[in-house]
Write an enzyme that holds these catalytic residues in place. Structure first.
Site: not given
Ligand code: GUN
Length: 291
Positions: A52, A96, A119
């Protein structure tokens, strides 16, 4: 069979985003800023967050990472969320997941300002998405809709089966596919679904978000179906430097010859998930969702 090249489409979208960032900078406006909060040292989470941050750099976004050890308290984490909510330099942020067991993920998600929830996990964004209002949409379903559109795959009137009902993928995916933009007739299948093979084989568009490697076999897929594989299970491998490789939910070698379109793993849905977070961050920075 046509391969749906998520890698290629994601690269195109990244170039479009980079262009828009340049335009913002040329007008003297600030570049979008994405923050990420990472708790602990889970290998998968470390990798995803590193991607990211790297993606932000590649399109000219600012990024920042806030790391905590596994023993961080819920209060400390909520205080960081409040700080990011109130920091005008931060356009959007993600915490996350998963979080350690002693922290309520739902509480943390609900503490995020919906206007910065890139998200799309906050109930306000989920609710807005369900009733068709502008909202941040969870990155994977958002990316899949974009793939279907860019490949000009006919969806109207088709039967769509979504296998999996997670809050992050299956559930929002099923809602998006039923909306007027996509116009499919949706079935959500899950672990208690009876005759799963038959249900899957009724799909014109089959979206597999199960998390079980090579679960979907040829007998579960209709001739000519469009197959979207969301699975990214890490399996040990002696052939890669990292010591693992990604496996999808679809037994690709068996299924691909039956499909009209199929996404590979890796290189299908994954890159679209990554680029969708960038799109959401750009939308947040330019106040396109909540104006
Ligand atoms: N854990 C697995 N996929 C994601 C996601 O798209 N966003 C976040 N914040 N955590 C995750």
């Amino acid at each position: 069979m046509k391969l749906i090249e998520g890698n290629k489409i994601a690269a195109e979208i990244k170039a479009e985003i980079a262009e828009q960032v340049k335009e913002l900078a040329a007008k003297g406006q600030k570049v979008p800023h994405l923050s990420a909060v990472l708790v602990g040292h889970d290998g998968g989470s470390e990798t995803y967050v590193a991607f990211k941050i790297k993606d932000c750099e590649s399109v000219g976004f600012k990024s920042s990472l806030h790391r905590y050890e596994d023993d961080v308290t819920e209060e400390e984490l909520l205080a960081k969320v409040a700080e990011l909510n109130n920091n005008p330099d931060v356009d959007g942020f993600i915490v996350q997941l998963p979080l350690p067991k002693h922290i309520s993920e739902q509480k943390v998600i609900e503490a995020i300002d919906p206007r910065k929830d890139v998200d799309g996990f906050h109930p306000e964004n989920v609710g807005r998405m369900v009733i068709g209002l502008p909202s941040f949409v969870s990155a994977t379903p958002y990316g899949i809709v974009e793939l279907l559109k860019r490949y000009k795959i006919e969806t109207s009137g088709k039967n769509c089966v979504v296998v999996g009902r997670s809050n992050i993928v299956g559930r929002p995916m099923s809602v998006l596919m039923s909306q007027k933009e996509m116009n499919t007739t949706v079935t959500v299948a899950h672990s208690r679904t009876k005759n799963l093979a038959e249900v899957c084989a009724s799909a014109d568009i089959l979206i597999a978000a199960i998390g079980s490697p090579e679960f979907l076999k040829a007998n579960m897929v209709k001739e000519g179906a469009v197959v979207i594989d969301v699975g990214t299970t890490r399996v040990p491998s002696s052939e890669t430097k990292s010591g693992f490789r990604l496996k999808g939910d679809v037994k690709f070698d068996e299924v691909s010859s039956k499909c009209s379109y199929i996404t590979p793993v890796p290189g299908g849905v994954g890159p679209m998930t990554r680029v969708s977070l960038l799109k959401n961050t750009l939308l947040a920075a330019t106040n396109k969702i909540y104006s």
